[in-house]
Design a protein around this motif. Structure first.
Motif, PDB file in Angstrom:
ATOM      1  N   VAL A  74      22.107 -31.351  38.252  1.00 48.23           N
ATOM      2  CA  VAL A  74      21.984 -31.104  36.594  1.00 48.23           C
ATOM      3  C   VAL A  74      23.530 -30.383  36.210  1.00 48.23           C
ATOM      4  O   VAL A  74      23.858 -29.465  36.923  1.00 48.23           O
ATOM      5  N   ALA A  75      23.743 -30.658  35.045  1.00 49.57           N
ATOM      6  CA  ALA A  75      24.803 -30.115  34.384  1.00 49.57           C
ATOM      7  C   ALA A  75      24.674 -29.745  33.059  1.00 49.57           C
ATOM      8  O   ALA A  75      23.717 -29.360  32.951  1.00 49.57           O
ATOM      9  N   GLN A  76      25.529 -29.718  32.177  1.00 51.28           N
ATOM     10  CA  GLN A  76      25.409 -29.227  30.876  1.00 51.28           C
ATOM     11  C   GLN A  76      24.357 -29.606  30.080  1.00 51.28           C
ATOM     12  O   GLN A  76      23.505 -28.832  29.477  1.00 51.28           O
ATOM     13  N   LYS A  77      24.199 -30.960  30.011  1.00 51.76           N
ATOM     14  CA  LYS A  77      22.829 -31.366  29.497  1.00 51.76           C
ATOM     15  C   LYS A  77      21.568 -30.965  29.780  1.00 51.76           C
ATOM     16  O   LYS A  77      20.770 -30.547  28.780  1.00 51.76           O
ATOM     17  N   TYR A  78      21.509 -30.793  31.199  1.00 50.91           N
ATOM     18  CA  TYR A  78      20.018 -30.769  31.659  1.00 50.91           C
ATOM     19  C   TYR A  78      19.587 -29.319  32.267  1.00 50.91           C
ATOM     20  O   TYR A  78      18.649 -28.951  32.313  1.00 50.91           O
ATOM     21  N   ILE A  79      20.691 -28.608  32.147  1.00 49.29           N
ATOM     22  CA  ILE A  79      20.691 -27.048  32.452  1.00 49.29           C
ATOM     23  C   ILE A  79      19.606 -26.385  31.680  1.00 49.29           C
ATOM     24  O   ILE A  79      18.796 -25.521  32.222  1.00 49.29           O
ATOM     25  N   PRO A  80      19.896 -26.414  30.509  1.00 50.23           N
ATOM     26  CA  PRO A  80      18.893 -25.795  29.599  1.00 50.23           C
ATOM     27  C   PRO A  80      17.487 -26.172  29.721  1.00 50.23           C
ATOM     28  O   PRO A  80      16.588 -25.254  29.615  1.00 50.23           O
ATOM     29  N   GLU A  81      17.354 -27.445  29.873  1.00 53.54           N
ATOM     30  CA  GLU A  81      15.839 -28.037  30.069  1.00 53.54           C
ATOM     31  C   GLU A  81      15.359 -27.517  31.328  1.00 53.54           C
ATOM     32  O   GLU A  81      14.148 -26.862  31.054  1.00 53.54           O
ATOM     33  N   VAL A  82      15.891 -27.462  32.329  1.00 49.16           N
ATOM     34  CA  VAL A  82      15.364 -26.737  33.677  1.00 49.16           C
ATOM     35  C   VAL A  82      15.281 -25.239  33.281  1.00 49.16           C
ATOM     36  O   VAL A  82      14.174 -24.752  33.963  1.00 49.16           O
ATOM     37  N   THR A  83      16.163 -24.665  32.923  1.00 46.11           N
ATOM     38  CA  THR A  83      16.129 -23.075  32.793  1.00 46.11           C
ATOM     39  C   THR A  83      14.841 -23.117  32.062  1.00 46.11           C
ATOM     40  O   THR A  83      13.864 -21.881  32.158  1.00 46.11           O
ATOM     41  N   LYS A  84      14.464 -23.764  30.756  1.00 47.27           N
ATOM     42  CA  LYS A  84      13.000 -23.513  30.105  1.00 47.27           C
ATOM     43  C   LYS A  84      12.027 -23.858  30.829  1.00 47.27           C
ATOM     44  O   LYS A  84      10.867 -23.057  30.633  1.00 47.27           O
ATOM     45  N   ASP A 360      31.910 -19.635  40.288  1.00 46.74           N
ATOM     46  CA  ASP A 360      31.008 -20.160  41.023  1.00 46.74           C
ATOM     47  C   ASP A 360      30.523 -21.564  40.510  1.00 46.74           C
ATOM     48  O   ASP A 360      30.273 -21.546  39.326  1.00 46.74           O
ATOM     49  N   MET A 361      30.622 -22.669  41.323  1.00 49.44           N
ATOM     50  CA  MET A 361      30.115 -23.895  40.609  1.00 49.44           C
ATOM     51  C   MET A 361      28.864 -24.236  40.551  1.00 49.44           C
ATOM     52  O   MET A 361      28.131 -24.687  39.665  1.00 49.44           O
ATOM     53  N   ILE A 362      27.896 -23.407  41.538  1.00 50.24           N
ATOM     54  CA  ILE A 362      26.371 -23.419  41.316  1.00 50.24           C
ATOM     55  C   ILE A 362      25.965 -21.981  41.406  1.00 50.24           C
ATOM     56  O   ILE A 362      26.430 -21.127  42.057  1.00 50.24           O
ATOM     57  N   ILE A 363      25.465 -21.617  40.236  1.00 50.67           N
ATOM     58  CA  ILE A 363      24.772 -20.177  40.150  1.00 50.67           C
ATOM     59  C   ILE A 363      23.466 -19.926  40.424  1.00 50.67           C
ATOM     60  O   ILE A 363      23.069 -19.025  41.083  1.00 50.67           O
ATOM     61  N   VAL A 364      22.354 -20.693  39.832  1.00 45.63           N
ATOM     62  CA  VAL A 364      20.967 -20.567  39.998  1.00 45.63           C
ATOM     63  C   VAL A 364      20.415 -21.976  40.633  1.00 45.63           C
ATOM     64  O   VAL A 364      19.742 -22.667  39.888  1.00 45.63           O
ATOM     65  N   PRO A 365      20.490 -22.183  41.940  1.00 43.86           N
ATOM     66  CA  PRO A 365      19.969 -23.241  42.489  1.00 43.86           C
ATOM     67  C   PRO A 365      18.254 -23.158  42.337  1.00 43.86           C
ATOM     68  O   PRO A 365      17.809 -21.845  42.519  1.00 43.86           O
ATOM     69  N   ARG A 366      17.384 -24.087  42.028  1.00 38.67           N
ATOM     70  CA  ARG A 366      15.916 -23.912  42.082  1.00 38.67           C
ATOM     71  C   ARG A 366      15.255 -25.001  42.900  1.00 38.67           C
ATOM     72  O   ARG A 366      15.849 -26.100  43.227  1.00 38.67           O
ATOM     73  N   ALA A 367      14.002 -24.822  43.241  1.00 38.28           N
ATOM     74  CA  ALA A 367      13.085 -25.581  43.880  1.00 38.28           C
ATOM     75  C   ALA A 367      12.182 -25.975  42.906  1.00 38.28           C
ATOM     76  O   ALA A 367      11.316 -24.914  42.328  1.00 38.28           O
ATOM     77  N   VAL A 368      11.603 -27.238  43.084  1.00 35.92           N
ATOM     78  CA  VAL A 368      10.307 -27.817  42.327  1.00 35.92           C
ATOM     79  C   VAL A 368       9.152 -27.300  42.908  1.00 35.92           C
ATOM     80  O   VAL A 368       9.026 -27.483  44.115  1.00 35.92           O
ATOM     81  N   PHE A 430      24.236 -15.376  33.972  1.00 36.09           N
ATOM     82  CA  PHE A 430      23.045 -14.695  34.350  1.00 36.09           C
ATOM     83  C   PHE A 430      21.603 -15.382  34.412  1.00 36.09           C
ATOM     84  O   PHE A 430      20.554 -15.224  34.142  1.00 36.09           O
ATOM     85  N   GLY A 431      21.966 -16.823  34.667  1.00 37.49           N
ATOM     86  CA  GLY A 431      20.580 -17.729  34.244  1.00 37.49           C
ATOM     87  C   GLY A 431      20.374 -17.689  33.035  1.00 37.49           C
ATOM     88  O   GLY A 431      21.224 -18.014  31.976  1.00 37.49           O
ATOM     89  N   GLY A 432      19.003 -18.046  32.639  1.00 38.78           N
ATOM     90  CA  GLY A 432      18.494 -18.266  31.285  1.00 38.78           C
ATOM     91  C   GLY A 432      16.911 -18.282  30.899  1.00 38.78           C
ATOM     92  O   GLY A 432      16.342 -18.173  32.239  1.00 38.78           O
ATOM     93  N   CYS A 437      18.517 -13.004  34.469  1.00 42.27           N
ATOM     94  CA  CYS A 437      18.587 -11.777  35.394  1.00 42.27           C
ATOM     95  C   CYS A 437      18.150 -10.732  34.570  1.00 42.27           C
ATOM     96  O   CYS A 437      18.826 -10.002  33.302  1.00 42.27           O
ATOM     97  N   PRO A 438      17.069  -9.924  34.924  1.00 41.11           N
ATOM     98  CA  PRO A 438      16.493  -8.772  34.038  1.00 41.11           C
ATOM     99  C   PRO A 438      17.387  -7.397  34.411  1.00 41.11           C
ATOM    100  O   PRO A 438      17.550  -6.532  33.521  1.00 41.11           O
ATOM    101  N   GLY A 439      18.445  -7.569  35.347  1.00 32.68           N
ATOM    102  CA  GLY A 439      19.460  -6.525  35.581  1.00 32.68           C
ATOM    103  C   GLY A 439      20.772  -6.539  34.846  1.00 32.68           C
ATOM    104  O   GLY A 439      21.670  -5.748  35.038  1.00 32.68           O
ATOM    105  N   ARG A 440      20.642  -7.496  34.074  1.00 38.61           N
ATOM    106  CA  ARG A 440      22.097  -7.993  33.554  1.00 38.61           C
ATOM    107  C   ARG A 440      22.823  -6.940  32.446  1.00 38.61           C
ATOM    108  O   ARG A 440      23.947  -6.739  32.459  1.00 38.61           O
ATOM    109  N   PHE A 441      21.895  -6.224  31.655  1.00 36.38           N
ATOM    110  CA  PHE A 441      22.218  -5.053  30.830  1.00 36.38           C
ATOM    111  C   PHE A 441      22.686  -4.112  31.643  1.00 36.38           C
ATOM    112  O   PHE A 441      23.645  -3.363  31.106  1.00 36.38           O
TER     113      PHE A 441
END
Length: 492
Positions: A74-84, A360-368, A430-432, A437-441
């Motif tokens: 996924v890229a710009q269009k669907y990254i926010p959707e997957v993140t949510k 980085d090209m890939i930052i947060v890979p996920r598994a369904v 930091f993902g979304g 990431c809870p340690g980003r601060f």
């Protein structure tokens, strides 16, 4: 002849077994030439151009085959959707396959991810004001130890290693307290721990072409025969931690309700219901700490090294950053606080831009993790499918950052009033969402404090005056191996 025919037969069977079986209504599978291998080499050796070409021709999401496995991109269009859709995905399911920490730790850290997240969120990021003065002291110590006075120009090599040790000193103090973290062997173990592990876990999963379990078996072999790269580090940690724990247990017995808790992670672990003061499980305490250390130092140390190169290679911005830093330094009159550094908008913007250019090209890979996931356009992917985010498409979005989105524009966020730790649809470093990431601060504060004090104390430049290129390994990047030249600022 019989042997040759048998080999050909087995090869055909293998290819048939490993041929992708796509579910109904899946994203399009990008055409490929070599069975099983699929798109692996294009993905590893030409990541950016390969994925951009796929996006242009097929849109998103789409499927590719890497290491014998169907993967959805996924890229710009669907990254926010997957993140949510956090209830449908888990990034640690992917991490477990490639970095199986349960082989080297006495417990499986992935079983208590929520506890680690809570610890980071509440005990680290939630207590930055308490740690602030300690962090400054540790940075002063690290500057003296690793860089020095530099009355004459001094070339510092292995910048990433230096930054890992700086980060290790800071994290050690927060994790195990000032008494235990003052020992150099602890700080060194923390700093090199990830490197020692990576020699085993960063083996490319080529055996996954046959079966993922075969890759996991091979990388687990050293541990199955009794060799563990962190055994020596665990001994160091327990040796330094044990007297502190024993003293605190004794003090609790003597003082009772008058006992004052220390502000560190070790104290937090000792306050948990499963902690038994009469039978302390030091291996378990060490494993808990090691997970935080690995996650914290790998990312923060790398970001700190990248930040130094970004600053040193761009002399056109030095004066503005120094003017802001020196102004705040004079106004604070030596009493610099968390609130003060949070007001430094140019420093914060510079750091946010440096993080945006991490590479980085890939930052947060996920598994369904559910039975399936259906994208808003109707495409469906099955349980277990890895979904990779082409993060560069967000971080260099032309609609957000302009046609020159790949240019380094360090002060562009000043007018936008967004901090380096704030995530949004195009700033996904930091993902979304809820699982950002809870340690980003904490990480951003480390970057701010370190660069702030470097700016005040030194002139820093690269060897040739330009920003050196990062090292690209597949879809990931690492800091340059070039040296930096440090020279103490002359008093004016």
């Amino acid at each position: 002849m019989f042997a040759l025919l048998s080999f050909i037969f087995l090869l055909i069977v293998f290819i048939y077994i490993k041929s992708p079986r796509l579910s109904e209504n899946e994203p399009p599978l990008i055409p490929y030439t070599i069975p099983v291998i699929g798109h692996t080499f294009s993905y590893l050796f030409n990541t950016e151009n390969f994925i951009k070409k796929c996006l242009k021709e097929y849109g998103e999401p789409f499927n590719i085959i890497i290491f014998g496995k169907v993967t959805t991109v996924v890229a710009q269009k669907y990254i926010p959707e997957v993140t949510k859709a956090h209830e449908n995905f888990d990034s640690f399911e992917v991490l477990k396959e490639f970095v199986p920490l349960h082989f080297i730790l006495d417990y499986n850290p992935f079983d208590i991810i929520d506890f680690h997240a809570k610890t980071t969120r509440e005990q680290i990021s939630g207590k930055l004001s308490l740690y602030f003065d300690k962090m400054q002291e540790d940075i002063f110590y690290s500057l003296d130890k690793w860089i020095g006075e530099c009355n004459e120009p001094r070339s510092i090599k292995s910048i990433w290693n230096v930054c890992n040790h700086v980060t290790a000193k800071l994290i050690a103090n927060i994790c195990i307290g000032e008494e235990a973290s003052q020992h150099e062997d602890v700080v060194h173990s923390f700093a090199v721990l990830s490197h020692d592990m990576n020699r085993f876990f960063f083996l490319p999963p080529f055996l996954s072409f046959i079966h993922q379990k075969l890759h996991e078996f091979v990388i687990s072999l050293p541990f199955l025969i009794g060799f563990n790269p962190i055994t020596k580090h665990k001994k160091v940690l327990i040796n330094r931690m044990k007297p502190v724990v024993e003293n605190r247990i004794q003090q609790k017995k003597i003082l009772g309700d008058s006992y004052k808790q220390s502000d560190d992670i070790l104290e937090f672990y000792m306050s948990q219901p499963n902690f038994d003061p009469s039978n302390v499980n030091y291996n378990y305490l060490a494993d808990l700490l090691f997970f935080l250390i690995v996650v914290g130092i790998v990312t923060t140390g790398r970001s700190l090294a990248n930040l130094l190169f970004d600053y040193a290679g761009r002399p056109e911005y030095w004066d503005e950053l120094y003017e802001e830093a020196s102004t705040f330094n004079e106004e604070c009159n030596g009493k610099f606080t968390l609130n003060d550094i949070n007001k430094m908008s140019k420093l914060d913007s510079f750091i946010r831009e440096s993080l945006r250019h991490t590479g980085d090209m890939i930052i947060v890979p996920r598994a369904v993790t559910t039975d399936h996931y259906t994208f808003s356009n109707g495409y469906t992917v099955p349980k277990g499918r890895h979904v990779y985010d082409f993060s560069e498409d967000c971080l260099f979005s032309e609609s957000q950052y302009g046609p020159d989105s790949k240019s380094f524009k360090p002060f562009q966020f000043v007018s936008q009033n967004v901090s380096a730790s704030k995530v949004d649809r195009t700033y996904v470093i930091f993902g979304g969402g809820r699982h950002a990431c809870p340690g980003r601060f904490y990480a951003v504060l480390v970057l701010k404090l370190f660069l702030y004090h470097v700016i005040l104390k030194y002139h820093v430049r690269t060897e040739n005056g330009n920003t050196p290129k990062k090292l690209m390994v597949g879809p990931f990047v690492f800091p340059s191996k070039e040296s930096l030249i440090f020279e103490r600022r002359k008093e004016t």
